[in-house]
Structures are given as structure tokens and as C-alpha cells.
Design a protein around this motif. Structure first.
Motif, PDB file in Angstrom:
ATOM      1  N   GLY A  28       0.711  -1.080   0.368  1.00 44.63           N
ATOM      2  CA  GLY A  28      -0.145  -0.126   0.166  1.00 44.63           C
ATOM      3  C   GLY A  28       0.904   1.210   0.133  1.00 44.63           C
ATOM      4  O   GLY A  28       0.768   2.240  -1.278  1.00 44.63           O
ATOM      5  N   ARG A  29       1.539   0.853   1.455  1.00 38.75           N
ATOM      6  CA  ARG A  29       3.024   2.733   0.740  1.00 38.75           C
ATOM      7  C   ARG A  29       3.498   2.963  -1.038  1.00 38.75           C
ATOM      8  O   ARG A  29       3.739   3.479  -1.189  1.00 38.75           O
ATOM      9  CB  ARG A  29       3.638   2.421   2.120  1.00 38.75           C
ATOM     10  N   LEU A  30       4.010   1.112  -1.180  1.00 33.82           N
ATOM     11  CA  LEU A  30       4.749   1.602  -2.119  1.00 33.82           C
ATOM     12  C   LEU A  30       3.560   1.821  -3.502  1.00 33.82           C
ATOM     13  O   LEU A  30       4.076   2.844  -4.168  1.00 33.82           O
ATOM     14  CB  LEU A  30       4.915   0.350  -2.886  1.00 33.82           C
ATOM     15  N   LEU A  31       2.155   1.725  -3.674  1.00 31.60           N
ATOM     16  CA  LEU A  31       1.581   2.175  -4.411  1.00 31.60           C
ATOM     17  C   LEU A  31       1.019   3.161  -4.814  1.00 31.60           C
ATOM     18  O   LEU A  31       0.938   3.770  -5.116  1.00 31.60           O
ATOM     19  CB  LEU A  31       1.276   0.734  -4.151  1.00 31.60           C
ATOM     20  N   ARG A  32       1.129   4.067  -3.172  1.00 33.81           N
ATOM     21  CA  ARG A  32       0.871   5.288  -2.822  1.00 33.81           C
ATOM     22  C   ARG A  32       2.351   6.414  -3.661  1.00 33.81           C
ATOM     23  O   ARG A  32       1.824   6.927  -3.671  1.00 33.81           O
ATOM     24  CB  ARG A  32       0.536   5.877  -1.269  1.00 33.81           C
ATOM     25  N   GLY A  33       3.282   5.992  -3.023  1.00 40.43           N
ATOM     26  CA  GLY A  33       4.145   6.551  -3.752  1.00 40.43           C
ATOM     27  C   GLY A  33       4.304   6.824  -4.914  1.00 40.43           C
ATOM     28  O   GLY A  33       4.800   7.514  -5.765  1.00 40.43           O
ATOM     29  N   TYR A  34       4.255   5.641  -5.377  1.00 42.00           N
ATOM     30  CA  TYR A  34       3.913   5.734  -7.138  1.00 42.00           C
ATOM     31  C   TYR A  34       3.149   6.807  -8.090  1.00 42.00           C
ATOM     32  O   TYR A  34       3.227   7.154  -8.837  1.00 42.00           O
ATOM     33  CB  TYR A  34       4.332   3.835  -7.838  1.00 42.00           C
ATOM     34  N   ASP A  35       1.554   6.014  -7.204  1.00 40.39           N
ATOM     35  CA  ASP A  35       0.199   6.675  -7.724  1.00 40.39           C
ATOM     36  C   ASP A  35       0.658   8.342  -7.241  1.00 40.39           C
ATOM     37  O   ASP A  35       0.866   9.571  -8.376  1.00 40.39           O
ATOM     38  CB  ASP A  35      -0.643   6.733  -7.125  1.00 40.39           C
ATOM     39  N   ASP A  77      -8.812 -13.437   5.993  1.00 42.96           N
ATOM     40  CA  ASP A  77      -9.662 -12.678   5.600  1.00 42.96           C
ATOM     41  C   ASP A  77      -9.670 -11.464   4.854  1.00 42.96           C
ATOM     42  O   ASP A  77      -8.651 -10.582   5.675  1.00 42.96           O
ATOM     43  CB  ASP A  77      -9.589 -12.434   7.405  1.00 42.96           C
ATOM     44  N   ALA A  78      -9.883 -11.547   3.894  1.00 40.26           N
ATOM     45  CA  ALA A  78     -10.086 -10.214   2.810  1.00 40.26           C
ATOM     46  C   ALA A  78     -10.473  -9.116   2.879  1.00 40.26           C
ATOM     47  O   ALA A  78      -9.634  -8.195   2.856  1.00 40.26           O
ATOM     48  CB  ALA A  78     -11.148 -10.837   1.191  1.00 40.26           C
ATOM     49  N   PRO A  79     -11.828  -8.975   3.528  1.00 36.34           N
ATOM     50  CA  PRO A  79     -12.132  -7.885   4.166  1.00 36.34           C
ATOM     51  C   PRO A  79     -10.930  -6.868   4.812  1.00 36.34           C
ATOM     52  O   PRO A  79     -10.484  -5.735   4.872  1.00 36.34           O
ATOM     53  CB  PRO A  79     -13.459  -7.616   4.653  1.00 36.34           C
ATOM     54  N   LYS A  80     -10.419  -8.079   6.016  1.00 32.82           N
ATOM     55  CA  LYS A  80      -9.973  -6.827   6.653  1.00 32.82           C
ATOM     56  C   LYS A  80      -8.211  -6.750   5.982  1.00 32.82           C
ATOM     57  O   LYS A  80      -7.365  -5.300   6.026  1.00 32.82           O
ATOM     58  CB  LYS A  80      -8.972  -8.488   7.401  1.00 32.82           C
ATOM     59  N   ARG A  81      -8.156  -7.727   5.129  1.00 29.75           N
ATOM     60  CA  ARG A  81      -6.526  -7.300   4.070  1.00 29.75           C
ATOM     61  C   ARG A  81      -6.888  -5.930   3.028  1.00 29.75           C
ATOM     62  O   ARG A  81      -6.051  -5.537   2.892  1.00 29.75           O
ATOM     63  CB  ARG A  81      -5.713  -8.556   3.992  1.00 29.75           C
ATOM     64  N   CYS A  82      -7.928  -6.261   3.008  1.00 27.42           N
ATOM     65  CA  CYS A  82      -8.877  -4.220   1.820  1.00 27.42           C
ATOM     66  C   CYS A  82      -8.505  -3.580   2.821  1.00 27.42           C
ATOM     67  O   CYS A  82      -7.551  -2.511   2.413  1.00 27.42           O
ATOM     68  CB  CYS A  82     -10.342  -5.363   1.525  1.00 27.42           C
ATOM     69  N   ARG A  83      -9.294  -3.353   4.043  1.00 23.67           N
ATOM     70  CA  ARG A  83      -8.447  -1.943   5.343  1.00 23.67           C
ATOM     71  C   ARG A  83      -7.087  -2.805   5.241  1.00 23.67           C
ATOM     72  O   ARG A  83      -6.456  -0.878   5.245  1.00 23.67           O
ATOM     73  CB  ARG A  83      -9.173  -2.820   6.574  1.00 23.67           C
ATOM     74  N   ILE A  84      -6.422  -3.752   5.513  1.00 22.02           N
ATOM     75  CA  ILE A  84      -4.677  -3.094   5.522  1.00 22.02           C
ATOM     76  C   ILE A  84      -3.665  -2.681   4.178  1.00 22.02           C
ATOM     77  O   ILE A  84      -3.101  -1.126   4.678  1.00 22.02           O
ATOM     78  CB  ILE A  84      -4.263  -3.900   5.646  1.00 22.02           C
ATOM     79  N   LEU A  85      -4.329  -2.568   3.307  1.00 21.86           N
ATOM     80  CA  LEU A  85      -3.928  -2.790   1.947  1.00 21.86           C
ATOM     81  C   LEU A  85      -4.603  -0.206   2.476  1.00 21.86           C
ATOM     82  O   LEU A  85      -4.285   0.475   1.822  1.00 21.86           O
ATOM     83  CB  LEU A  85      -4.352  -2.158   0.615  1.00 21.86           C
ATOM     84  N   ALA A  86      -5.495  -0.543   2.515  1.00 18.90           N
ATOM     85  CA  ALA A  86      -6.387   0.708   2.060  1.00 18.90           C
ATOM     86  C   ALA A  86      -5.797   1.407   3.633  1.00 18.90           C
ATOM     87  O   ALA A  86      -5.322   3.205   2.911  1.00 18.90           O
ATOM     88  CB  ALA A  86      -7.958   1.205   1.903  1.00 18.90           C
ATOM     89  N   ASP A  87      -5.298   1.296   4.388  1.00 18.38           N
ATOM     90  CA  ASP A  87      -4.370   2.230   5.252  1.00 18.38           C
ATOM     91  C   ASP A  87      -3.114   2.845   5.006  1.00 18.38           C
ATOM     92  O   ASP A  87      -2.775   3.711   5.217  1.00 18.38           O
ATOM     93  CB  ASP A  87      -5.255   1.663   6.422  1.00 18.38           C
ATOM     94  N   ALA A  88      -2.496   1.628   4.558  1.00 18.43           N
ATOM     95  CA  ALA A  88      -1.513   2.008   4.103  1.00 18.43           C
ATOM     96  C   ALA A  88      -0.970   2.751   2.877  1.00 18.43           C
ATOM     97  O   ALA A  88      -0.422   3.855   2.904  1.00 18.43           O
ATOM     98  CB  ALA A  88      -0.580   0.378   4.562  1.00 18.43           C
ATOM     99  N   TYR A  89      -1.826   2.636   2.435  1.00 16.60           N
ATOM    100  CA  TYR A  89      -2.318   3.442   1.721  1.00 16.60           C
ATOM    101  C   TYR A  89      -3.018   5.385   1.434  1.00 16.60           C
ATOM    102  O   TYR A  89      -2.245   5.907   1.003  1.00 16.60           O
ATOM    103  CB  TYR A  89      -2.779   3.035   0.157  1.00 16.60           C
ATOM    104  N   GLY A  90      -3.454   5.610   2.824  1.00 17.07           N
ATOM    105  CA  GLY A  90      -4.158   6.714   3.079  1.00 17.07           C
ATOM    106  C   GLY A  90      -5.454   6.588   2.186  1.00 17.07           C
ATOM    107  O   GLY A  90      -5.534   8.060   1.757  1.00 17.07           O
ATOM    108  N   MET A  91      -6.079   5.463   2.121  1.00 19.16           N
ATOM    109  CA  MET A  91      -6.963   5.804   1.307  1.00 19.16           C
ATOM    110  C   MET A  91      -7.961   6.957   1.537  1.00 19.16           C
ATOM    111  O   MET A  91      -8.402   7.075   2.705  1.00 19.16           O
ATOM    112  CB  MET A  91      -8.014   4.603   0.366  1.00 19.16           C
ATOM    113  N   SER A  92      -9.054   7.281   0.633  1.00 19.83           N
ATOM    114  CA  SER A  92      -9.886   8.516   1.600  1.00 19.83           C
ATOM    115  C   SER A  92     -11.057   8.089   1.576  1.00 19.83           C
ATOM    116  O   SER A  92     -11.822   6.656   1.405  1.00 19.83           O
ATOM    117  CB  SER A  92      -9.438   9.575   0.467  1.00 19.83           C
ATOM    118  N   ASP A  93     -11.910   8.590   2.655  1.00 23.10           N
ATOM    119  CA  ASP A  93     -12.747   8.093   2.699  1.00 23.10           C
ATOM    120  C   ASP A  93     -13.767   8.013   1.329  1.00 23.10           C
ATOM    121  O   ASP A  93     -14.394   7.312   1.296  1.00 23.10           O
ATOM    122  CB  ASP A  93     -14.059   9.444   3.880  1.00 23.10           C
TER     123      ASP A  93
END
Length: 285
Positions: free
Chosen positions: A104-111, A204-220
Motif C-alpha cells: 500500500g505504501r509503495l503504490l501510494r508513492g508510485y501514484d 480475511d479478505a475484508p481485513k486485508r483490504c483495510r490494511i491496504l487502504a490504511d497503508a495507502y492513505g485511501m480517502s473516505d
């Protein structure tokens, strides 16, 4: 074919260096390592991708290979990114949540780096026309030149941390939700359990989605759009995969013959059943 820099891109060969095939991709064939470089056949969007890689280097984004030129065989020359890649079968560490967050952090940096890219004059991204009957895409405005292929085979890890993205063949204008959906698709993963490989099965796929979202800094805002985008993109994916199998053949045809169409249909049904749970995980306090 050479890139927009013309003859200046010609790569000086060292004939003493052997070519070592690099395996693991689904579509691109003929990828080899030569010393500290990777040689890849150039596609129709090579000039655009080379310009993007130059931009990433110019803005200081370290998590991508560097474009070096074109060799005597007409192949693009990239730096070889040292590290650990999840080949097939996937290793046990693919399920590690700390590694997941680092993606998630790497992808945020790329984007963030790609968001400022402007293609040089005369270089355009050539995208195929939509095939007949293609379902509608999400209506949200594009924000970045997305990587959109964040598969386990395309993330290089160093010291158990996602270090670089490789294989930029699918780059195109996208939203940040598109990017996160693509990453979640492969790493949560978002699939019918029967279609999930052993390394990611039973998680736990929903939990893992949350981990990616939080690490990326996904907006509400984007957390509220994720499931909608996932369903729409999945519907389109079935039609696009079928079309590419019929028109391009090669690896696309092989994947279709191996049942990727059925997998995509099962994914759509799984997303519709589990979408509310995924959204709840993304929005939970």
C-alpha cells in the motif's frame, strides 16, 4: 522500433554476457536478464512507458526500473531490480500482513509520482477500442497514470518490504480507486475461495483490504466507491479478456482456455455477496 529519443537510446552491447530467461509472466514472452539489465520486447506503447519511467526517475521515485535504451535486437533495456518476487507456486510469506501494508505504501508513492506525469509532445498512449457489448466503466475522473498490474509477480521485495513495481505494460489513465482495487484483487484477494491459491486461501479478505487502504492513505470518499468500482471493473474484465484472447492470442488465449473467464464470473458473484462486508471493513472506525 526505438523510443522517442531515437539513436541516443541505442544500448552498447557486451556480447560476453549470457541471456537468462525470466519466467512467471502471463502474457509477455521473451523477457531475459543480461547482467544487470532486463531485455523485453517492445509493445505499441513503448515510447509512452519509457517516458513515464524517465519521469519517475526524474522525480526521485525509486520503486521502478530505469529505462536505459534499446539493444541491437530491438528490445528495451531496463535495470534489473534485485530482490524477492513471489513466483509460482506462491511462497508462504505472501500472506504476511506487514508485507501487505508495505505494498500500500509503495503504490501510494508510485501514484503520487505518476500523478504529475505529462507525456512529451508527440507521444500518446494507444489504447484498444472498446469491444462491442462492453459494460460501462465507472464514471469517476482519472487521476493518475495507473500501474494496474500489481500482481504478486510484479512486486519486488527487499528485507520483507515492497520495494519496486515492475512490468508497466498495462499503464493507463486511472483513478486511485482503480489502483487499490487492482492491488486488493491480487493481495486480499478478491476472489471466490475455490479460485484462490494456497498461499492466500482462507484469509480475511475484508481485513486485508483495510490494511491496504490504511497503508495507502485511501480517502473516505474512495473507500465508499471501492466495491462499486470492483464490480464494474470485474464485469468489464470478462469481456476484455475474451476479446483479447480472440484478437491477440498468445498468453491471452492461453489464460482464456485455462478458464479465466469462469474465474472472473465467479469473482463477480463473490463481490456481490461480500461487498457490504468489504465496505464495512474499509469504513470501520
Amino acid at each position: 522500433m526505438i523510443s522517442e529519443a531515437g539513436a541516443q537510446d541505442r544500448w552498447t552491447e557486451d556480447p560476453s554476457e549470457p541471456e537468462i530467461p525470466l519466467l512467471g509472466g502471463d502474457v509477455t514472452e521473451g523477457v531475459v536478464r543480461v547482467g544487470t539489465t532486463v531485455r523485453r520486447p517492445m509493445g505499441r506503447n513503448a515510447a509512452f512507458i519509457h517516458a513515464l519511467l524517465r519521469h519517475l526517475e526524474a522525480v526521485g521515485f525509486e520503486g521502478a526500473p530505469r529505462y536505459l535504451g534499446v539493444d541491437s535486437a530491438g528490445r528495451e533495456v531496463l535495470t534489473f531490480v534485485e530482490g524477492e518476487v513471489a513466483g509460482r507456486p506462491h511462497p508462504a510469506w505472501i500472506a504476511d500482513e506487514a508485507r501487505l501494508a508495505s505494498i500500500g505504501r509503495l503504490l501510494r508513492g508510485y501514484d503520487d509520482a505518476a500523478a504529475t506525469f505529462v507525456a512529451p509532445e508527440g507521444i500518446e498512449l494507444e489504447l484498444p477500442a472498446d469491444p462491442p457489448g462492453l459494460p460501462p466503466a465507472p464514471t469517476y475522473a482519472d487521476e493518475v497514470i495507473g500501474h494496474l498490474d500489481v500482481t504478486p509477480e510484479n512486486v519486488v521485495f527487499r528485507d520483507a518490504t515492497a520495494y519496486a513495481l515492475i512490468d508497466f505494460d498495462l499503464v493507463r489513465p486511472a483513478t486511485r480507486v482503480d489502483e487499490l482495487y487492482n492491488a486488493m484483487l491480487w493481495w486480499a484477494p478478491l476472489n471466490e475461495p475455490r479460485d484462490v491459491g494456497p498461499g492466500l486461501r482462507g484469509l480475511d479478505a475484508p481485513k486485508r483490504c483495510r490494511i491496504l487502504a490504511d497503508a495507502y492513505g485511501m480517502s473516505d470518499r474512495d473507500r465508499g466507491r471501492l466495491v462499486e468500482v470492483a464490480v464494474l471493473r470485474t464485469r468489464r474484465s470478462w469481456h476484455l479478456m475474451k476479446y483479447r484472447a480472440e484478437t491477440d492470442g498468445g498468453g491471452w488465449r492461453r489464460m482464456w482456455d485455462e478458464g479465466v473467464g469462469e474465474i472472473i464470473k465467479r469473482r463477480e458473484a463473490w463481490l456481490e455477496r461480500n461487498g457490504a462486508e468489504i465496505e464495512a471493513a474499509l469504513k470501520a472506525p
